[in-house]
Scaffold this motif. Sequence first.
Motif, PDB file in Angstrom:
ATOM      1  N   ARG A  50       0.836  -1.210   0.000  1.00  0.00           N
ATOM      2  CA  ARG A  50       0.000   0.000   0.000  1.00  0.00           C
ATOM      3  C   ARG A  50       0.870   1.259   0.000  1.00  0.00           C
ATOM      4  O   ARG A  50       0.580   2.208  -0.704  1.00  0.00           O
ATOM      5  CB  ARG A  50      -0.901   0.040   1.229  1.00  0.00           C
ATOM      6  N   ARG A  51       1.909   1.251   0.815  1.00  0.00           N
ATOM      7  CA  ARG A  51       2.785   2.430   0.884  1.00  0.00           C
ATOM      8  C   ARG A  51       3.430   2.709  -0.478  1.00  0.00           C
ATOM      9  O   ARG A  51       3.605   3.868  -0.853  1.00  0.00           O
ATOM     10  CB  ARG A  51       3.837   2.246   1.971  1.00  0.00           C
ATOM     11  N   ASP A  54       0.778   4.357  -2.559  1.00  0.00           N
ATOM     12  CA  ASP A  54       0.153   5.506  -1.908  1.00  0.00           C
ATOM     13  C   ASP A  54       0.757   6.813  -2.430  1.00  0.00           C
ATOM     14  O   ASP A  54       1.549   7.464  -1.743  1.00  0.00           O
ATOM     15  CB  ASP A  54       0.340   5.379  -0.396  1.00  0.00           C
ATOM     16  N   TRP A  59      -3.437   8.156  -7.130  1.00  0.00           N
ATOM     17  CA  TRP A  59      -4.756   8.596  -6.675  1.00  0.00           C
ATOM     18  C   TRP A  59      -5.464   9.354  -7.793  1.00  0.00           C
ATOM     19  O   TRP A  59      -6.656   9.183  -8.025  1.00  0.00           O
ATOM     20  CB  TRP A  59      -4.608   9.468  -5.445  1.00  0.00           C
ATOM     21  N   ASP A  72     -10.773   9.520   0.278  1.00  0.00           N
ATOM     22  CA  ASP A  72      -9.683   8.849   0.997  1.00  0.00           C
ATOM     23  C   ASP A  72      -9.961   7.346   1.094  1.00  0.00           C
ATOM     24  O   ASP A  72      -9.101   6.522   0.771  1.00  0.00           O
ATOM     25  CB  ASP A  72      -9.539   9.401   2.419  1.00  0.00           C
ATOM     26  N   PHE A  76      -8.035   4.177  -0.665  1.00  0.00           N
ATOM     27  CA  PHE A  76      -7.481   3.119   0.183  1.00  0.00           C
ATOM     28  C   PHE A  76      -7.949   1.748  -0.314  1.00  0.00           C
ATOM     29  O   PHE A  76      -7.173   0.806  -0.410  1.00  0.00           O
ATOM     30  CB  PHE A  76      -7.909   3.358   1.626  1.00  0.00           C
ATOM     31  N   GLN A  79      -6.292   0.821  -3.619  1.00  0.00           N
ATOM     32  CA  GLN A  79      -4.960   0.244  -3.436  1.00  0.00           C
ATOM     33  C   GLN A  79      -5.063  -1.266  -3.195  1.00  0.00           C
ATOM     34  O   GLN A  79      -4.292  -2.051  -3.768  1.00  0.00           O
ATOM     35  CB  GLN A  79      -4.243   0.901  -2.252  1.00  0.00           C
ATOM     36  N   PRO A 161      -4.946   6.687   3.190  1.00  0.00           N
ATOM     37  CA  PRO A 161      -3.853   7.170   2.331  1.00  0.00           C
ATOM     38  C   PRO A 161      -3.079   8.318   2.983  1.00  0.00           C
ATOM     39  O   PRO A 161      -3.662   9.165   3.657  1.00  0.00           O
ATOM     40  CB  PRO A 161      -4.575   7.664   1.078  1.00  0.00           C
ATOM     41  N   PRO A 163      -0.190   9.996   1.000  1.00  0.00           N
ATOM     42  CA  PRO A 163       0.824  10.195  -0.044  1.00  0.00           C
ATOM     43  C   PRO A 163       1.820  11.285   0.334  1.00  0.00           C
ATOM     44  O   PRO A 163       1.465  12.269   0.979  1.00  0.00           O
ATOM     45  CB  PRO A 163       0.026  10.623  -1.271  1.00  0.00           C
TER      46      PRO A 163
END
Length: 194
Positions: A50-51, A54, A59, A72, A76, A79, A161, A163
């Motif tokens: 995810r990171r 992100d 997005w 948001d 999420f 992802q 998220p 970012p």
Amino acid sequence: MDIDGFWALIERSAVLADAPDDRLEWLTDRLAELPAAEITDFSVRLDELRRRADTHHLWGAAYRICGGLCSDDGFFYFQAWLVGLGREVFERVVRDPDELVEVPAVRRLAGRSSGDWDDDEWPDWEGLDYVADAAYERVTGGPDGLDAVLERDGHDLLLSPEPTDDDFDPRDRAQAVARYPRLAELFPLSPARL
């Protein structure tokens, strides 16, 4: 569980089950057959992926595909959906979000109003966030234990998220065309979303 083991489970679930809920059930059952430490590793691997996904850049691509409906929470869950597409697609899209145009599930959405999409067509997979928790509870017999263990071990839980790349306005047509030329063509935003 290392990253290869994580991807093996995700990709095997796609082979053995079609519907997202069936995949989640299969994943939960498989994880519940593993030691508790392997289940926590699965959760950590999901957060690590995810990171990597992100970013404001990704997005914006999700925002475009979803016709401007990507909060948001929506990003999420997007992802998690991207992870569910498998390693090869994930790696390609994280490198270049415009590669989403090559994903058959994305192409099927083009030209259709998001209001006409079936629940299983939405590019989100919220339920992936809960499989490790459910499996951990089965193995240990206690609710809410996974988060406590992850926090105790110093893992910073990702809950939404965050970012860190440069933000931009995904409604700006020039920026969208520059960032995602193929997505911008396949998913033009309606005037109401601009």
